[in-house]
Motif scaffolding. Structure first.
Motif, PDB file in Angstrom:
ATOM      1  N   ASP A  10      44.961  29.194  35.101  1.00  0.00           N
ATOM      2  CA  ASP A  10      44.552  30.095  36.173  1.00  0.00           C
ATOM      3  C   ASP A  10      44.174  29.334  37.442  1.00  0.00           C
ATOM      4  O   ASP A  10      43.831  29.947  38.460  1.00  0.00           O
ATOM      5  CB  ASP A  10      43.398  31.005  35.732  1.00  0.00           C
ATOM      6  CG  ASP A  10      42.170  30.236  35.286  1.00  0.00           C
ATOM      7  OD1 ASP A  10      42.289  29.028  34.994  1.00  0.00           O
ATOM      8  OD2 ASP A  10      41.083  30.833  35.237  1.00  0.00           O
ATOM      9  N   LEU A  11      44.256  27.993  37.412  1.00  0.00           N
ATOM     10  CA  LEU A  11      44.072  27.185  38.622  1.00  0.00           C
ATOM     11  C   LEU A  11      45.411  26.746  39.200  1.00  0.00           C
ATOM     12  O   LEU A  11      45.449  26.220  40.328  1.00  0.00           O
ATOM     13  CB  LEU A  11      43.232  25.934  38.321  1.00  0.00           C
ATOM     14  CG  LEU A  11      41.853  26.124  37.697  1.00  0.00           C
ATOM     15  CD1 LEU A  11      41.154  24.770  37.576  1.00  0.00           C
ATOM     16  CD2 LEU A  11      41.008  27.083  38.510  1.00  0.00           C
ATOM     17  N   VAL A  50      40.778  26.524  42.938  1.00  0.00           N
ATOM     18  CA  VAL A  50      39.778  27.169  42.087  1.00  0.00           C
ATOM     19  C   VAL A  50      39.718  28.666  42.332  1.00  0.00           C
ATOM     20  O   VAL A  50      39.059  29.386  41.575  1.00  0.00           O
ATOM     21  CB  VAL A  50      38.390  26.538  42.311  1.00  0.00           C
ATOM     22  CG1 VAL A  50      38.405  25.060  41.953  1.00  0.00           C
ATOM     23  CG2 VAL A  50      37.898  26.750  43.746  1.00  0.00           C
ATOM     24  N   SER A  51      40.399  29.161  43.377  1.00  0.00           N
ATOM     25  CA  SER A  51      40.412  30.593  43.677  1.00  0.00           C
ATOM     26  C   SER A  51      41.642  30.915  44.502  1.00  0.00           C
ATOM     27  O   SER A  51      42.262  30.024  45.112  1.00  0.00           O
ATOM     28  CB  SER A  51      39.152  30.990  44.460  1.00  0.00           C
ATOM     29  OG  SER A  51      39.167  30.389  45.750  1.00  0.00           O
ATOM     30  N   ARG A  52      41.986  32.199  44.546  1.00  0.00           N
ATOM     31  CA  ARG A  52      43.112  32.606  45.386  1.00  0.00           C
ATOM     32  C   ARG A  52      42.849  32.309  46.859  1.00  0.00           C
ATOM     33  O   ARG A  52      43.745  31.801  47.550  1.00  0.00           O
ATOM     34  CB  ARG A  52      43.418  34.092  45.174  1.00  0.00           C
ATOM     35  CG  ARG A  52      44.533  34.598  46.069  1.00  0.00           C
ATOM     36  CD  ARG A  52      44.995  35.985  45.710  1.00  0.00           C
ATOM     37  NE  ARG A  52      46.013  36.451  46.635  1.00  0.00           N
ATOM     38  CZ  ARG A  52      46.778  37.519  46.437  1.00  0.00           C
ATOM     39  NH1 ARG A  52      46.638  38.232  45.320  1.00  0.00           N
ATOM     40  NH2 ARG A  52      47.692  37.869  47.330  1.00  0.00           N
ATOM     41  N   ALA A  90      38.159  22.440  46.811  1.00  0.00           N
ATOM     42  CA  ALA A  90      38.483  23.750  46.249  1.00  0.00           C
ATOM     43  C   ALA A  90      39.967  23.917  45.961  1.00  0.00           C
ATOM     44  O   ALA A  90      40.353  24.850  45.259  1.00  0.00           O
ATOM     45  CB  ALA A  90      38.028  24.857  47.216  1.00  0.00           C
TER      46      ALA A  90
END
Length: 283
Positions: A272-273, A210-212, A190
């Motif tokens: 955004d990644l 892949v996410s905050r 991730a």
């Protein structure tokens, strides 16, 4: 230009000198950056020599057949404005051939880069300071030390970087003083990141997730390696609001910015990644 001016590829010891010059310019490269960068393209570092003395440097590092990245463009202050730097710039760019070329340039040189065919894609902002706040980390991640490139890492890296860079990763993950970790969720990668010592403080880069929450899981583990009271720097793409928010949540403040520009068709990257750019010198 005056005197005998020669342009040639740099020797390894001269590449280290270029990194020292970058430090004097306030760019604060990592202590092992020069060796890691040279592993990608040993012929990608160039110098201008006046009467045998290096007075200018630049790197145009080729990744595969389609992409190159330009950095370390420095002319000794007493020789600026005399044409030495531009002659070196032109010669070094020949090394890239027809590849798309990226750079992270200081903003006040943006117009000069545009005249050489580079177009602005977005800004990167360097945040720095002593972290003043902790991170609320989700318990859903398993964070492991990362010592060698894996197929999963390369697949995620391919979403944020326009060319394979296995040689770079092999050198980067094993470099002295580098701490690299990967976060997994339900067995899948991730996020990943590296903390490395610099002339001043430490940098975190790359930081890809892949996410905050995944980025914060990686960050929290890396910050455990940060000595108390030590400054840390994180270079975030300005369009990625979550990356900027994470930097500010740590109590870091903007200290520097660059213009990410490309000559040729800009690659389609998933910015955004990207929570932290690997390096302003190498992309």
């Amino acid at each position: 230009m005056q005197g005998s001016y020669q342009i040639r590829a740099l020797l390894p010891v001269e590449i280290r000198t270029a990194a020292d010059w970058a430090a004097r310019e306030g760019w604060n490269p990592g202590r092992q950056d020069a060796a890691c960068f040279a592993s990608v393209d040993p012929q990608g570092f160039w110098g201008g020599f006046l009467d045998g003395q290096m007075i200018a440097c630049i790197s145009v590092v080729n990744y595969g057949q389609s992409f190159a990245f330009l950095g370390f463009y420095i002319v000794a202050p007493e020789h600026r404005g005399k044409g030495y730097g531009y002659a070196l710039w032109q010669k070094a760019l020949e090394h890239a051939g027809g590849r798309v070329v990226g750079l992270d340039g200081v903003v006040d040189q943006q117009e000069n880069y545009r005249r050489s065919g580079f177009e602005l894609a977005y800004r990167n902002i360097r945040f720095g300071g002593v972290p003043s706040a902790g991170l609320a980390v989700s318990t859903g991640f398993e964070v492991q030390v990362l010592t060698a490139p894996t197929a999963e890492l390369e697949a995620l890296d391919a979403r944020v970087f326009p060319a394979p860079r296995r040689a770079f990763w092999q050198q980067w993950l094993g470099a002295e003083g580098h701490h690299s970790v990967a976060a997994y969720r339900d067995g899948s990668l991730a996020g990943f990141g590296t903390l490395r010592p610099c002339g001043s403080g430490c940098k975190i880069g790359p930081l890809v997730a892949v996410s905050r929450p995944a980025a914060e899981a990686v960050l929290a583990r890396l910050l455990q390696e940060l000595p108390p009271g030590q400054e840390v720097f994180l270079d975030a793409p300005e369009p990625h609001a979550a990356a900027v928010d994470v930097a500010r949540a740590l109590g870091l403040e903007p200290v520097f910015e660059t213009a990410r520009m490309y000559r040729g068709l800009a690659p389609q990257l998933e910015t955004d990644l990207i929570f932290g750019v690997t390096s302003f010198e190498l992309g």
